[in-house]
Design a protein around this motif. Sequence first.
Motif, PDB file in Angstrom:
ATOM      1  N   THR A 152      74.601  28.797  36.484  1.00 20.72           N
ATOM      2  CA  THR A 152      75.544  28.370  37.524  1.00 20.72           C
ATOM      3  C   THR A 152      75.929  26.908  37.324  1.00 20.72           C
ATOM      4  O   THR A 152      75.157  26.102  36.804  1.00 20.72           O
ATOM      5  N   TYR A 153      77.124  26.600  37.746  1.00 19.93           N
ATOM      6  CA  TYR A 153      77.646  25.237  37.677  1.00 19.93           C
ATOM      7  C   TYR A 153      78.147  24.865  39.067  1.00 19.93           C
ATOM      8  O   TYR A 153      78.693  25.689  39.797  1.00 19.93           O
ATOM      9  N   ASP A 154      77.953  23.587  39.413  1.00 19.01           N
ATOM     10  CA  ASP A 154      78.379  23.102  40.724  1.00 19.01           C
ATOM     11  C   ASP A 154      77.751  23.962  41.822  1.00 19.01           C
ATOM     12  O   ASP A 154      76.536  24.112  41.857  1.00 19.01           O
ATOM     13  N   ASP A 155      78.570  24.586  42.670  1.00 17.40           N
ATOM     14  CA  ASP A 155      78.037  25.296  43.837  1.00 17.40           C
ATOM     15  C   ASP A 155      78.354  26.795  43.778  1.00 17.40           C
ATOM     16  O   ASP A 155      78.549  27.440  44.803  1.00 17.40           O
ATOM     17  N   GLU A 156      78.407  27.365  42.579  1.00 12.96           N
ATOM     18  CA  GLU A 156      78.843  28.759  42.430  1.00 12.96           C
ATOM     19  C   GLU A 156      77.913  29.752  43.123  1.00 12.96           C
ATOM     20  O   GLU A 156      78.363  30.801  43.588  1.00 12.96           O
ATOM     21  N   TYR A 157      76.631  29.451  43.175  1.00 12.54           N
ATOM     22  CA  TYR A 157      75.675  30.360  43.818  1.00 12.54           C
ATOM     23  C   TYR A 157      76.041  30.549  45.292  1.00 12.54           C
ATOM     24  O   TYR A 157      76.024  31.662  45.817  1.00 12.54           O
ATOM     25  N   HIS A 158      76.396  29.454  45.953  1.00  9.16           N
ATOM     26  CA  HIS A 158      76.808  29.534  47.353  1.00  9.16           C
ATOM     27  C   HIS A 158      78.239  30.068  47.490  1.00  9.16           C
ATOM     28  O   HIS A 158      78.552  30.771  48.459  1.00  9.16           O
ATOM     29  N   GLY A 206      71.760  38.512  29.418  1.00  8.95           N
ATOM     30  CA  GLY A 206      71.036  37.277  29.119  1.00  8.95           C
ATOM     31  C   GLY A 206      70.808  36.437  30.344  1.00  8.95           C
ATOM     32  O   GLY A 206      70.067  36.816  31.257  1.00  8.95           O
ATOM     33  N   ARG A 207      71.427  35.267  30.368  1.00 14.27           N
ATOM     34  CA  ARG A 207      71.447  34.426  31.567  1.00 14.27           C
ATOM     35  C   ARG A 207      72.917  34.203  31.898  1.00 14.27           C
ATOM     36  O   ARG A 207      73.507  33.167  31.613  1.00 14.27           O
ATOM     37  N   PRO A 208      73.536  35.205  32.501  1.00 12.54           N
ATOM     38  CA  PRO A 208      74.997  35.168  32.669  1.00 12.54           C
ATOM     39  C   PRO A 208      75.453  34.171  33.723  1.00 12.54           C
ATOM     40  O   PRO A 208      74.717  33.814  34.642  1.00 12.54           O
TER      41      PRO A 208
END
Length: 409
Positions: free
Chosen positions: A157-163, A252-254
């Motif tokens: 994830t980059y920046d706040d993509e998870y949220h 993988g680790r997408p």
Amino acid sequence: MAALEKRHSRESFTKKLTRICQRLDVHPIRSITHKHIYREFTCEIEITSIWVVGSYARGAMTCGDLDLVIGLQNKGVVPSTRSWAKAFFGSPSLVRYYPGNPSENASGVAFPEAILIWSGPGCDWKAAIDAIKPDIHAGRAARETDAIPLRDEQLRTYDDEYHEAVDMQCDGLWEWEFVEIGKQMLAPIPTEVGAEDEAYFKRCAPMMGRKSQELIPAIIKLMREQEPSGSWSSADSYRSKFRCGSSEIHLGRPAIPIDFFDYSPWVRQLILIPHSSARGPNGAWIIRRGPKHSDLQALEGKHAYYLMNSGQPNTIIYCDRSQYWPPAAIELLETHEEAQDLAAQFADEDDLEEPEIGKAEGPDLLALIGLVDIVEIGGEQLAMTYSGSSYLEKERITFEDLVAALPSA
């Protein structure tokens, strides 16, 4: 996500925390040499404090990991957290380090339950650990991101993509499901003569990483359910991104590509499958457009009839020696009567059993058109992919133009 995450005894994490404090008592300051943007730097780091946070700090009897907030001072270019943590503490498993303090730290989350354990050589960290009383009622704190079935460490994830992904679901732009991948899914598949998926991955396996190869049986089983009519292709030299019918699979680790459906209009669903881990969760996160997504709203009231053989859409493969992957096409019809006439023509010409007639409406059209490179509507051939564009020697059609060409109720 929490229900499928493997948890471990509190005692196992107490041992890790004890070892971390013992090492700090001896070496609270270290000089670390590391590379940054092709140059080598030496950074002096002093750890001044350690707080334990999360379920361990609340006294939980089992924990998914040990979360530590680390106060530190540095002189020079700071290496990655992973690099300096390894230099100080070695590589204890299931320990996460967040530089900062309980209010502001690298996790981006405040930890009001934080307990100061180590504050310098000579501090009584043993008493601080013992002061945390086990609580059979304590557990993992609920988080907004629990709606996502995978841990953030399993994703790139980059920046706040998870949220952002959670917001997409809450706003109805995305919807998803999670299919667990266990021992049964990972077990070898009995060989089927002529099975396209097995032959495809037999070719791909030598170019895939070991952990990706371990997922092949599960991927085949999953996609036989999700895309029974889909053909296989690859997006990155057979290593970690694959296309099967109207689905795209990332291993993988997408990453979590928030705008994925904007630049992949013909993909019905994105499937993220991290490599298997002891902690888990292990499975496939299947992401689709939600009811509020503009694509699904545009397809409301749209339909198409098509021919089928043995319950599967009848597609046409164009023979083109100039292309490694020959394009596939499907003919879509406005009325049932048109489909009947076309089915009768096929039966008369080939002296075969008359094809069946299928109908797709609204969102189901994505599963149908995602199978092919070319769609024929009203006698006009429309290129949807680069393969289709190359064969027809015309520009690819936009999603909006295809929707406009589809029959309306």
